[in-house]
Design an enzyme around this catalytic site. Structure first.
Site, short mmCIF file in Angstrom:
data_model
loop_
_atom_site.label_atom_id
_atom_site.label_comp_id
_atom_site.label_asym_id
_atom_site.label_seq_id
_atom_site.Cartn_x
_atom_site.Cartn_y
_atom_site.Cartn_z
CB SER A 112 -0.80 0.06 1.23
OG SER A 112 -1.88 -1.25 1.06
CB ALA A 114 5.17 -0.04 -2.81
NE ARG A 115 -0.68 -2.26 -4.20
CZ ARG A 115 -1.34 -2.90 -4.64
NH1 ARG A 115 -2.58 -2.77 -5.33
NH2 ARG A 115 -1.17 -4.36 -4.67
CG ASP A 128 23.14 -10.71 8.49
OD1 ASP A 128 23.02 -11.24 7.68
OD2 ASP A 128 24.02 -9.42 8.66
CD GLU A 138 18.43 0.48 3.99
OE1 GLU A 138 17.73 0.09 3.36
OE2 GLU A 138 19.33 0.36 4.56
#
Length: 195
Positions: A112, A114-115, A128, A138
Site C-alpha cells: 500500500s 509502495a503504491r 542476519d 532506507e
C-alpha cells in the site's frame, strides 16, 4: 523454510525470536510479523558536499558522511515526518528484533505504501542470524507527492526463515559487525568496511 503464523507465535512465546515491545496477535498474519515506524530519522543535507568518494580512505569517507548526514531528528508522537518526491531518509523501526544463530529475517515494505511511491528499504532487507537491535529503514519517495509519516504507523513486515543449522559467524559474534545493537537511525558506516 519460512515460519507460518502459529510458528512465529510459538517462537515468540518460547523466546527464540525476541521482539520488544511484544507484538499484539493482530500483528501476526500468514507468514509475517508487522513492524511499525519509530520516531528517529536522519536525512542527507542538500548541497553539503559535491560528492562522496566511497572508494577513498576510511578517514575521507567518514568525514564526507559526517558532512552530509543530518543529526538525529527525533519526532514527538504527534509530529509528522515529511518525505518529498526524490528525497532519501533513514528511519528506525519501533520494534527491536533479536534472532537466533539459525534464523534469518526478511523485511518487506507494505504494498500500500509502495503504491504511493514510498520505498521502505532501498536494498537492505535481510536481517542476519544473530541480529539484535532496531532495524534502520532506507526510505525513498519515488512518487509525485510529499508523504507524511508518523511514529507508530505500520511500515512493513518481517518473515522468518529457519536455516539448516546455526551459523558459525552470527552477526552478534562478528568483530566486524558495524551495526550491532543499533537503537537509532544510524548513518552509513561504510568507512568501517574491511579491505
Amino acid at each position: 523454510m519460512r515460519l507460518n503464523d502459529t510458528e512465529i507465535e510459538q517462537h515468540l512465546k518460547d523466546g527464540i525470536i525476541g521482539v520488544e515491545p511484544a507484538p499484539q496477535a493482530n500483528n501476526i498474519s500468514g507468514v509475517t510479523l508487522d513492524i511499525h515506524l519509530g520516531n528517529d530519522f536522519r536525512v542527507l543535507q542538500d548541497h553539503a558536499a559535491p560528492f562522496i568518494d566511497i572508494s577513498g580512505s576510511r578517514e575521507a569517507i567518514e568525514a564526507a558522511i559526517q558532512e552530509v548526514m543530518s543529526d538525529e531528528i527525533v519526532l514527538k508522537d504527534d509530529q509528522a515526518f515529511f518525505i518529498h518526491p526524490g528525497e532519501f531518509a533513514l528511519a528506525v523501526t519501533h520494534e527491536s528484533i533479536t534472532l537466533p544463530a539459525d534464523m534469518v529475517g526478511w523485511l518487506d515494505g507494505r504494498s500500500s505504501l509502495a503504491r504511493l511511491g514510498l520505498m521502505v528499504h532501498v536494498t537492505a532487507h535481510r536481517i542476519d542470524p544473530g541480529w539484535s537491535g532496531q532495524i534502520v529503514l532506507e526510505f525513498f519517495n519515488s512518487g509525485k507527492l510529499p508523504l507524511a509519516l508518523r511514529a507508530g504507523m505500520k511500515i512493513g513486515a518481517i518473515s522468518f526463515e529457519k536455516l539448516s543449522g546455526p551459523c558459525a559467524r552470527p552477526y552478534n559474534k562478528r568483530e566486524d559487525a558495524k551495526y550491532r545493537d543499533q537503537h537509532s537511525a544510524v548513518a552509513s558506516r561504510i568507512s568501517a568496511d574491511g579491505g
